[in-house]
Scaffold this motif. Structure first.
Motif, short mmCIF file in Angstrom:
data_model
loop_
_atom_site.label_atom_id
_atom_site.label_comp_id
_atom_site.label_asym_id
_atom_site.label_seq_id
_atom_site.Cartn_x
_atom_site.Cartn_y
_atom_site.Cartn_z
N SER A 56 0.90 -1.19 0.01
CA SER A 56 0.07 0.11 0.11
C SER A 56 0.89 1.22 -0.12
CB SER A 56 -1.05 0.17 1.22
OG SER A 56 -1.88 -0.83 1.12
N GLY A 57 1.94 1.13 0.96
CA GLY A 57 2.86 2.29 0.63
C GLY A 57 3.45 2.75 -0.53
N ILE A 58 4.00 1.77 -1.15
CA ILE A 58 4.47 1.86 -2.48
C ILE A 58 3.52 2.37 -3.51
CG2 ILE A 58 5.49 0.53 -4.60
CD1 ILE A 58 6.74 -1.48 -2.42
N PHE A 59 2.15 2.06 -3.49
CA PHE A 59 1.45 2.29 -4.24
C PHE A 59 0.92 3.95 -4.02
CE2 PHE A 59 -3.17 3.93 -4.42
CZ PHE A 59 -3.38 3.91 -5.84
N THR A 60 0.94 4.28 -2.71
CA THR A 60 0.77 5.65 -2.16
C THR A 60 1.68 6.53 -2.68
OG1 THR A 60 -0.60 4.83 -0.38
CG2 THR A 60 0.03 7.22 -0.23
N TYR A 61 2.88 5.94 -2.60
CA TYR A 61 3.95 6.63 -2.96
C TYR A 61 3.95 7.10 -4.53
CZ TYR A 61 8.82 8.27 -4.17
OH TYR A 61 9.91 9.03 -4.55
N ILE A 62 3.86 6.08 -5.30
CA ILE A 62 3.84 6.25 -6.65
C ILE A 62 2.57 7.06 -7.03
CG2 ILE A 62 3.46 4.89 -8.90
CD1 ILE A 62 5.04 2.63 -7.49
N TYR A 63 1.52 6.91 -6.58
CA TYR A 63 0.15 7.68 -6.84
C TYR A 63 0.60 9.23 -6.65
CZ TYR A 63 -4.60 8.66 -7.97
OH TYR A 63 -5.74 9.18 -8.40
N LEU A 64 0.86 9.47 -5.40
CA LEU A 64 1.07 10.71 -5.01
C LEU A 64 2.23 11.65 -5.83
CD1 LEU A 64 0.23 10.59 -1.23
CD2 LEU A 64 -1.33 11.12 -3.06
N MET B 173 4.40 22.60 10.05
CA MET B 173 4.91 21.14 10.63
C MET B 173 4.32 20.11 9.66
SD MET B 173 6.61 21.04 13.13
CE MET B 173 6.39 19.32 13.91
N THR B 174 2.91 20.34 9.37
CA THR B 174 2.10 19.44 8.42
C THR B 174 2.79 19.09 7.07
OG1 THR B 174 -0.08 20.22 9.47
CG2 THR B 174 -0.40 18.74 7.65
N GLU B 175 3.23 20.32 6.54
CA GLU B 175 3.96 20.16 5.23
C GLU B 175 5.22 19.44 5.19
OE1 GLU B 175 4.81 24.09 3.71
OE2 GLU B 175 2.64 24.69 3.63
N LYS B 176 5.79 19.18 6.47
CA LYS B 176 6.86 18.39 6.39
C LYS B 176 6.59 16.97 6.45
CE LYS B 176 9.49 21.75 9.26
NZ LYS B 176 9.94 22.02 10.48
N PHE B 177 5.37 16.57 6.98
CA PHE B 177 4.98 15.14 6.99
C PHE B 177 3.96 14.84 5.89
CE2 PHE B 177 5.98 16.60 11.48
CZ PHE B 177 6.95 15.66 11.81
N THR B 178 3.51 15.96 5.05
CA THR B 178 2.71 15.45 4.05
C THR B 178 3.42 15.29 2.68
OG1 THR B 178 1.89 17.55 3.73
CG2 THR B 178 0.48 16.04 5.13
N THR B 179 4.82 14.65 2.70
CA THR B 179 5.30 14.46 1.27
C THR B 179 5.08 13.01 0.80
OG1 THR B 179 7.30 13.83 2.54
CG2 THR B 179 7.07 16.14 1.71
N PRO B 180 5.24 12.71 -0.38
CA PRO B 180 4.90 11.28 -0.60
C PRO B 180 5.83 10.42 0.13
CG PRO B 180 4.93 12.85 -2.50
CD PRO B 180 5.26 13.62 -1.44
N GLU B 181 7.26 10.93 0.30
CA GLU B 181 8.08 9.80 1.05
C GLU B 181 7.64 9.89 2.59
OE1 GLU B 181 9.96 11.80 -2.34
OE2 GLU B 181 8.95 12.80 -0.65
N MET B 182 7.25 10.89 3.26
CA MET B 182 6.88 10.56 4.68
C MET B 182 5.59 9.87 4.54
SD MET B 182 9.41 11.87 6.59
CE MET B 182 8.53 11.83 7.89
N MET B 183 4.62 10.05 3.85
CA MET B 183 3.42 9.41 3.74
C MET B 183 3.57 7.84 3.50
SD MET B 183 0.95 12.06 2.13
CE MET B 183 -0.52 11.59 2.45
N PHE B 184 4.79 7.74 2.59
CA PHE B 184 5.18 6.18 2.30
C PHE B 184 5.57 5.56 3.62
CE2 PHE B 184 8.76 3.40 1.66
CZ PHE B 184 8.24 2.27 1.23
N LEU B 185 6.36 6.29 4.61
CA LEU B 185 7.07 5.85 5.61
C LEU B 185 5.97 5.51 6.81
CD1 LEU B 185 9.74 5.09 7.05
CD2 LEU B 185 9.88 7.26 7.53
#
Length: 178
Positions: free
Chosen positions: A94-102, A137-149
């Motif tokens: 799911s994380g890989i999909f989310t990263y690629i999609y976003l 703060m939110t911007e730091k955590f709403t990148t595709p990489e952070m959302m993947f992790l």
């Protein structure tokens, strides 16, 4: 080896069942996420929480399969291991999909999430200064990489907690003296 020793050996392992059902659960989660993204329902918290049903069903089906293949038995530890492996595999997929999609397909979703977050803070009556602090703060955590992790970590934690509960309900220990 005698016949009794052969009958007690499990035909499947927690790892094999966890991986098998983790892949199925991961693909079900991917389809659910895709539907949410395409319909715009990814901003509706109530609907997104329905996604929790997917790992619950995946874990239950994995336990039923494990027990069926092992003479109706599954220890608590075997269930916990199976469910945690399932959640990890599912979370990675799911994380890989989310990263690629976003990252490559629809990066606007991240902006939509940020805007919805700002709107929610405004509705709570937060000041502009508080909103700006929270947004930075939110911007730091709403990148595709952070959302993947965070997606993987959240999936493993949720899967572990669900496995603790479901394994306790569905376990059926093999009698010590057969």
């Amino acid at each position: 080896m005698n016949e009794q020793a052969i009958m007690q050996e499990p035909t499947v392992t927690p790892a094999s069942v966890g991986i098998r059902y983790g892949i199925m659960t991961g693909f079900a989660s991917i389809i659910f996420s895709l539907v949410l993204y395409l319909t715009g329902l990814h901003l509706n918290k109530g609907v997104t929480y329905l996604g929790t049903i997917i790992p619950i069903v995946g874990i239950i089906l994995a336990y039923r399969y494990y027990k069926k293949e092992n003479g109706g038995f599954m220890s608590y530890g075997q269930g916990l291991g199976t469910g945690t492996i399932l959640a990890t595999v599912s979370g990675v997929l799911s994380g890989i999909f989310t990263y690629i999609y976003l990252k490559f397909i629809d990066s606007n979703i991240i902006e939509q999430i940020r805007n919805a977050s700002i709107e929610e803070m405004e509705n709570k009556g937060m000041s502009d200064e508080q909103i700006e602090q929270a947004t930075s703060m939110t911007e730091k955590f709403t990148t595709p990489e952070m959302m993947f992790l965070f997606g993987i970590v959240a999936a493993v934690i949720l899967g572990f907690i669900l496995s603790l509960i479901i394994a306790a309900i569905m376990k059926r220990s093999r009698p010590e003296f057969e």
